[in-house]
Design a protein around this motif. Structure first.
Motif, short mmCIF file in Angstrom:
data_model
loop_
_atom_site.label_atom_id
_atom_site.label_comp_id
_atom_site.label_asym_id
_atom_site.label_seq_id
_atom_site.Cartn_x
_atom_site.Cartn_y
_atom_site.Cartn_z
N GLN A 18 0.78 -1.27 -0.01
CA GLN A 18 0.15 -0.13 -0.01
C GLN A 18 0.83 1.32 0.02
OE1 GLN A 18 -2.80 -0.72 3.49
NE2 GLN A 18 -4.04 -1.35 2.13
N LEU A 22 0.75 4.05 -2.98
CA LEU A 22 0.55 5.41 -2.27
C LEU A 22 1.73 6.28 -2.82
CD1 LEU A 22 -1.33 7.33 -1.06
CD2 LEU A 22 0.03 6.70 1.15
N TYR A 73 -2.74 10.86 4.49
CA TYR A 73 -3.23 9.27 4.35
C TYR A 73 -1.81 8.73 4.75
CZ TYR A 73 -4.31 4.72 2.67
OH TYR A 73 -4.49 3.45 2.41
N SER A 74 -0.74 9.12 3.76
CA SER A 74 0.54 8.18 3.98
C SER A 74 1.01 8.21 5.58
CB SER A 74 1.56 8.65 3.21
OG SER A 74 2.02 9.81 3.71
N ILE A 77 -1.10 5.59 7.16
CA ILE A 77 -1.42 3.79 6.73
C ILE A 77 -0.51 3.17 7.68
CG2 ILE A 77 0.53 4.19 5.16
CD1 ILE A 77 -1.15 2.96 3.12
N SER A 80 -1.96 0.75 10.28
CA SER A 80 -2.56 -0.37 10.05
C SER A 80 -1.80 -1.83 10.51
CB SER A 80 -2.82 -0.72 8.41
OG SER A 80 -1.38 -0.66 7.79
N TYR A 92 -8.64 -0.26 7.04
CA TYR A 92 -7.45 -0.03 6.62
C TYR A 92 -7.59 -0.34 5.05
CZ TYR A 92 -5.53 2.27 10.44
OH TYR A 92 -5.02 2.99 11.52
N GLU A 95 -10.42 1.86 3.33
CA GLU A 95 -9.62 3.40 3.22
C GLU A 95 -9.02 3.35 2.05
OE1 GLU A 95 -8.03 6.86 6.20
OE2 GLU A 95 -7.30 4.75 6.48
N HIS A 96 -7.98 2.31 1.69
CA HIS A 96 -6.97 2.28 0.83
C HIS A 96 -7.67 2.08 -0.89
CE1 HIS A 96 -3.10 2.20 -1.06
NE2 HIS A 96 -3.39 1.18 -1.72
N GLU A 97 -8.60 1.34 -0.73
CA GLU A 97 -9.53 1.15 -1.84
C GLU A 97 -10.19 2.40 -2.22
OE1 GLU A 97 -9.72 -1.32 -4.05
OE2 GLU A 97 -8.05 -2.14 -2.91
N TYR A 99 -9.16 5.71 -1.61
CA TYR A 99 -8.31 6.37 -2.23
C TYR A 99 -7.69 5.95 -3.65
CZ TYR A 99 -7.91 9.09 2.16
OH TYR A 99 -8.15 9.79 3.21
N ARG A 100 -7.86 4.70 -3.75
CA ARG A 100 -7.35 4.22 -5.06
C ARG A 100 -8.55 4.82 -5.96
NH1 ARG A 100 -6.85 -1.41 -4.39
NH2 ARG A 100 -4.64 -1.13 -4.33
#
Length: 126
Positions: A18, A22, A73-74, A77, A80, A92, A95-97, A99-100
């Motif tokens: 991730q 990112l 966000y970085s 992360i 997590s 988490y 959340e990553h999905e 942002y993707r």
């Protein structure tokens, strides 16, 4: 390229992937920021490109806002890795999905605007 070893935990491997993804998003958006500046300058010089100037100015602001959001966000992360249950892991991952999806949507919008500008500039037909 990051190497992953068998002794790494699944959580660590996922977090590292991730973070790498990112990092790539941020680098891409920083490049786009520079590219947008050229489109803005170009659209300022052309009399009939005021719509493009407005659009590129807006997308530049969106890009800056999104970059700030991703950099914040970085910073979060890495939390997590401390998850101890599936609900935390799912949070988490979701959340990553999110942002993707936002990144992909932004790229689509930017690429569409760029293509419209280039088509109009060089008067290409579909």
């Amino acid at each position: 390229m990051t190497l992953f070893y068998n002794h790494y935990s699944n959580d660590f491997t996922i977090m590292e992937k991730q973070l790498n993804e990112l990092k790539n998003w941020i680098e891409s958006l920083e490049f786009i920021s520079n590219e947008i500046n050229y489109f803005i300058k170009f659209s300022q010089e052309e009399d009939d490109n005021t719509d493009f100037y407005t659009s590129f100015t807006q997308i530049k602001e969106d890009n800056i806002d999104f970059l700030i959001l991703l950099k914040n966000y970085s910073n979060s992360i890495e939390n997590s890795i401390e998850c101890i249950d599936l609900d935390c892991d799912a949070y988490y991952l979701n959340e990553h999905e999110y942002y993707r999806d936002q990144y992909v949507d932004f790229l689509r919008a930017y690429n569409n605007l760029k293509l419209k500008t280039l088509k109009k500039t060089f008067e290409l037909k579909d």
